[in-house]
Design an enzyme around this catalytic site. Structure first.
Site, PDB file in Angstrom:
ATOM      1  N   HIS A 100       0.833  -1.093  -0.005  1.00 34.36           N
ATOM      2  CA  HIS A 100      -0.050  -0.111   0.171  1.00 34.36           C
ATOM      3  C   HIS A 100       1.023   1.139  -0.105  1.00 34.36           C
ATOM      4  O   HIS A 100       0.359   2.414  -0.178  1.00 34.36           O
ATOM      5  CB  HIS A 100      -1.026   0.120   0.935  1.00 34.36           C
ATOM      6  CG  HIS A 100      -2.278   0.710   0.944  1.00 34.36           C
ATOM      7  ND1 HIS A 100      -3.466   0.465   1.517  1.00 34.36           N
ATOM      8  CD2 HIS A 100      -2.753   1.404   0.030  1.00 34.36           C
ATOM      9  CE1 HIS A 100      -4.394   1.084   0.982  1.00 34.36           C
ATOM     10  NE2 HIS A 100      -3.847   1.640  -0.006  1.00 34.36           N
ATOM     11  N   ASP A 123     -10.045  -0.502   3.835  1.00 34.23           N
ATOM     12  CA  ASP A 123      -8.876  -1.093   4.413  1.00 34.23           C
ATOM     13  C   ASP A 123      -9.084  -1.357   5.942  1.00 34.23           C
ATOM     14  O   ASP A 123     -10.001  -0.729   6.451  1.00 34.23           O
ATOM     15  CB  ASP A 123      -7.696  -0.126   4.346  1.00 34.23           C
ATOM     16  CG  ASP A 123      -6.539  -0.389   4.600  1.00 34.23           C
ATOM     17  OD1 ASP A 123      -6.041  -1.609   5.155  1.00 34.23           O
ATOM     18  OD2 ASP A 123      -5.291   0.246   3.694  1.00 34.23           O
ATOM     19  N   HIS A 125      -6.941  -1.065   8.027  1.00 28.17           N
ATOM     20  CA  HIS A 125      -5.965  -0.331   8.622  1.00 28.17           C
ATOM     21  C   HIS A 125      -6.092   1.311   8.226  1.00 28.17           C
ATOM     22  O   HIS A 125      -6.723   1.630   7.085  1.00 28.17           O
ATOM     23  CB  HIS A 125      -4.278  -0.647   8.299  1.00 28.17           C
ATOM     24  CG  HIS A 125      -4.208  -1.990   8.634  1.00 28.17           C
ATOM     25  ND1 HIS A 125      -4.581  -3.026   7.696  1.00 28.17           N
ATOM     26  CD2 HIS A 125      -3.699  -2.698   9.774  1.00 28.17           C
ATOM     27  CE1 HIS A 125      -3.849  -4.087   8.233  1.00 28.17           C
ATOM     28  NE2 HIS A 125      -3.478  -4.163   9.599  1.00 28.17           N
ATOM     29  N   ASP A 127      -3.561   3.463   7.773  1.00 24.32           N
ATOM     30  CA  ASP A 127      -2.379   4.046   7.229  1.00 24.32           C
ATOM     31  C   ASP A 127      -2.065   5.498   7.509  1.00 24.32           C
ATOM     32  O   ASP A 127      -1.728   6.049   6.445  1.00 24.32           O
ATOM     33  CB  ASP A 127      -2.476   3.666   5.624  1.00 24.32           C
ATOM     34  CG  ASP A 127      -2.652   2.316   5.432  1.00 24.32           C
ATOM     35  OD1 ASP A 127      -2.443   1.371   6.245  1.00 24.32           O
ATOM     36  OD2 ASP A 127      -3.211   1.991   4.282  1.00 24.32           O
ATOM     37  N   HIS A 140       4.192   1.200   4.151  1.00 23.34           N
ATOM     38  CA  HIS A 140       2.936   0.767   3.684  1.00 23.34           C
ATOM     39  C   HIS A 140       1.647   1.092   4.763  1.00 23.34           C
ATOM     40  O   HIS A 140       0.523   1.212   4.603  1.00 23.34           O
ATOM     41  CB  HIS A 140       2.806  -0.775   3.293  1.00 23.34           C
ATOM     42  CG  HIS A 140       2.503  -1.652   4.353  1.00 23.34           C
ATOM     43  ND1 HIS A 140       2.057  -2.862   4.375  1.00 23.34           N
ATOM     44  CD2 HIS A 140       2.997  -1.620   5.768  1.00 23.34           C
ATOM     45  CE1 HIS A 140       1.993  -3.609   5.390  1.00 23.34           C
ATOM     46  NE2 HIS A 140       2.455  -2.826   6.116  1.00 23.34           N
ATOM     47  N   ASP A 228      -7.363  -1.781  -0.255  1.00 22.05           N
ATOM     48  CA  ASP A 228      -6.470  -2.967   0.362  1.00 22.05           C
ATOM     49  C   ASP A 228      -7.201  -4.350   0.527  1.00 22.05           C
ATOM     50  O   ASP A 228      -8.278  -4.435   1.209  1.00 22.05           O
ATOM     51  CB  ASP A 228      -5.874  -2.340   1.306  1.00 22.05           C
ATOM     52  CG  ASP A 228      -4.850  -3.208   2.128  1.00 22.05           C
ATOM     53  OD1 ASP A 228      -4.761  -4.562   1.700  1.00 22.05           O
ATOM     54  OD2 ASP A 228      -3.993  -2.716   2.694  1.00 22.05           O
ATOM     55  N   ASP A 230      -6.761  -6.489   2.446  1.00 23.43           N
ATOM     56  CA  ASP A 230      -7.045  -7.085   3.727  1.00 23.43           C
ATOM     57  C   ASP A 230      -8.328  -6.123   4.331  1.00 23.43           C
ATOM     58  O   ASP A 230      -8.466  -6.298   5.610  1.00 23.43           O
ATOM     59  CB  ASP A 230      -5.881  -6.702   4.682  1.00 23.43           C
ATOM     60  CG  ASP A 230      -5.411  -5.402   4.857  1.00 23.43           C
ATOM     61  OD1 ASP A 230      -6.389  -4.391   4.973  1.00 23.43           O
ATOM     62  OD2 ASP A 230      -4.115  -5.171   5.164  1.00 23.43           O
ATOM     63  N   GLU A 273      -1.918  -5.175  -2.129  1.00 21.85           N
ATOM     64  CA  GLU A 273      -1.429  -6.060  -1.100  1.00 21.85           C
ATOM     65  C   GLU A 273      -2.068  -7.390  -1.457  1.00 21.85           C
ATOM     66  O   GLU A 273      -2.384  -8.313  -0.457  1.00 21.85           O
ATOM     67  CB  GLU A 273      -2.180  -5.687   0.364  1.00 21.85           C
ATOM     68  CG  GLU A 273      -1.698  -4.554   0.868  1.00 21.85           C
ATOM     69  CD  GLU A 273      -0.116  -4.371   1.392  1.00 21.85           C
ATOM     70  OE1 GLU A 273       0.312  -5.459   1.390  1.00 21.85           O
ATOM     71  OE2 GLU A 273       0.392  -3.496   1.750  1.00 21.85           O
TER      72      GLU A 273
END
Length: 301
Positions: A100, A123, A125, A127, A140, A228, A230, A273
């Protein structure tokens, strides 16, 4: 998005994090049939190939706390230039990662052409780490912070000195792993976040309706989708480097993409990712391509 030509840009970068293999993500997504899928919908697709990324064994060394900083900068500079060229030529940039950290370059290139860009960050996360707040030093986990002007100057000023994204023009969807420093920054900057709590409580339809309305009220002149894999639950996308249980479902994600397509807001996108080494029979890349189909208007009937 209409009949706009799509330019696919691969970024085989895995130096923004610790786990090797995500550099093969663009190849896995191509193998999963992204070009044919988009052409079947009716788009003209131009595969621009991959941004050159130096091998890890040849990487430079510096004294930064940020891991592989020089190589991440080099790749993102090249990506920013390419994205800017694609937009200038009137094509839709579809960027395939890679980790990312590549969003730094994507957003830098887009910032050449939009004065009030919005972003949907799909996402697990946020980030939003910097060198001071990051537990790992992995870049990332920093692209959103960099893009709002927070962090190492060499990343913040990559491609141009301007701030690429206003904090109030960001919507994070699916967050469920947020570091303390990121939590504080979200509050300070007033960043709109829909965690898994909101998705569970109100449903994806309500969340996406509110996210779309929020960006429309901001009078954005373009919206970038940074997805992303994830963000989805690892049950559906096992081939990611930082899986977090309890994520968005496969069907909820298709619904989100379908609603974004209906809104007509999305002007660029990246899917990041995908790590084939950690995957099961290219399952995660298949999901990525399926979501792209929904984002670009694929219909069941």
């Amino acid at each position: 998005m209409g009949d706009m030509q799509i330019s696919i840009i691969g970024v085989p970068l895995d130096l923004g994090q610790n786990r090797r293999g995500v550099d093969m993500g663009p190849s896995a997504i191509r193998y999963a049939g992204v070009v044919g899928r988009l052409e079947a919908i009716g788009y003209r697709v131009l595969d621009e190939g991959d941004i050159r990324v130096d091998a890890a064994e040849n990487r430079d060394h510096d004294d930064s706390k940020l891991k592989n900083l020089n190589e991440v900068i080099k790749a993102n500079k090249a990506l920013a230039q390419k994205v800017s060229e694609v937009v200038k030529d009137g094509r839709f940039p579809l960027v395939l990662g890679g980790d990312h950290s590549i969003a730094i370059g994507t957003l830098a290139g887009l910032a050449d052409h939009y004065s009030n860009l919005g972003a949907i960050w799909y996402d697990a996360h946020a980030d939003l780490n910097t060198a001071e707040t990051s537990p790992s030093g992995n870049i990332h986990g920093m692209p959103l912070a960099v893009s709002i002007g927070m962090g190492d100057d060499r990343l913040v000023h990559l491609h141009s000195a301007k701030v690429k994204l206003k904090p109030e023009n960001i919507v994070i969807i699916g967050a469920r792993s947020v570091d303390p420093g990121e939590r504080q920054l979200i509050r300070e900057k007033g960043i709109k976040v829909f965690t898994m709590h909101e998705i569970d409580r109100y449903g994806m339809t309500a969340v996406m309706e509110e996210a779309i309305a929020y960006l429309q009220l901001r009078s954005v002149d373009g919206v970038h989708l940074s997805l992303d894999l994830d963000g989805l639950d690892p049950l559906y996308t096992p081939g990611v480097g930082t899986p977090v249980p309890g994520g968005i479902s496969y069907r909820e994600s298709h619904l989100a993409m379908e609603m974004l397509e209906d809104s007509g807001l999305i002007t660029s996108a990246e899917f990041v990712e995908v790590n084939p080494i950690l995957d099961e029979k290219n399952k995660t890349a298949d999901v990525a391509v399926g979501l792209m189909g929904s984002l670009f208007g694929e219909k069941l009937i």
